[in-house]
Scaffold this active site. Structure first.
Site, PDB file in Angstrom:
ATOM      1  N   CYS A 139       0.833  -1.211   0.000  1.00  0.00           N
ATOM      2  CA  CYS A 139       0.000   0.000   0.000  1.00  0.00           C
ATOM      3  C   CYS A 139       0.868   1.263   0.000  1.00  0.00           C
ATOM      4  CB  CYS A 139      -0.939   0.007   1.203  1.00  0.00           C
ATOM      5  SG  CYS A 139      -2.144  -1.332   1.165  1.00  0.00           S
ATOM      6  N   SER A 140       1.925   1.246   0.790  1.00  0.00           N
ATOM      7  CA  SER A 140       2.784   2.426   0.909  1.00  0.00           C
ATOM      8  C   SER A 140       3.686   2.647  -0.294  1.00  0.00           C
ATOM      9  CB  SER A 140       3.669   2.312   2.159  1.00  0.00           C
ATOM     10  OG  SER A 140       2.870   2.406   3.317  1.00  0.00           O
TER      11      SER A 140
END
Length: 118
Positions: A51-52
């Site tokens: 996600c990051s």
């Protein structure tokens, strides 16, 4: 998971976020896009590697292109508390004001949508 399609009405719920003054706000999901074209984007969790490193950067990368098509705001939802979401937002200074990092800390909203991963 129940698919959500363009044009579907989605469940209302209450999520939290920190505003431009760094004050926590509780907001109705239905009130957020009122009168605007928005993209709602759900991710597994703040600070998770994929996600990051992939999801959020890709959203930021595509935001200008989407804004040129009339999208005014991006609503990023995750099942983290609002403090974690605020810290995650601050790790992306390029998001400016057009991305709201919304917290579904108890996962109530995510579960209501049938979008939880177990």
């Amino acid at each position: 998971m129940a698919p959500i399609k363009v044009g579907d009405s989605i469940l209302d719920g209450t999520l939290a976020h920190f505003d431009e003054k760094d004050e926590m706000q509780q907001v109705s999901v239905h009130s957020l896009p009122a009168g605007k074209k928005v993209v709602i984007f759900g991710v597994r969790g703040a600070f998770t590697p994929t996600c990051s490193l992939k999801h959020v950067p890709r959203l930021i990368e595509k935001s200008e292109e989407l804004k040129s098509k009339g999208v005014e705001e991006f609503l990023l939802i995750s099942v983290n508390d609002p403090f974690v979401m605020n810290a995650w937002k601050k790790s992306y200074p390029e998001t400016k004001k057009n991305v709201k990092f919304l917290a579904d800390g108890s996962a109530t909203y995510t579960l209501g949508l049938g979008m939880s991963l177990t």
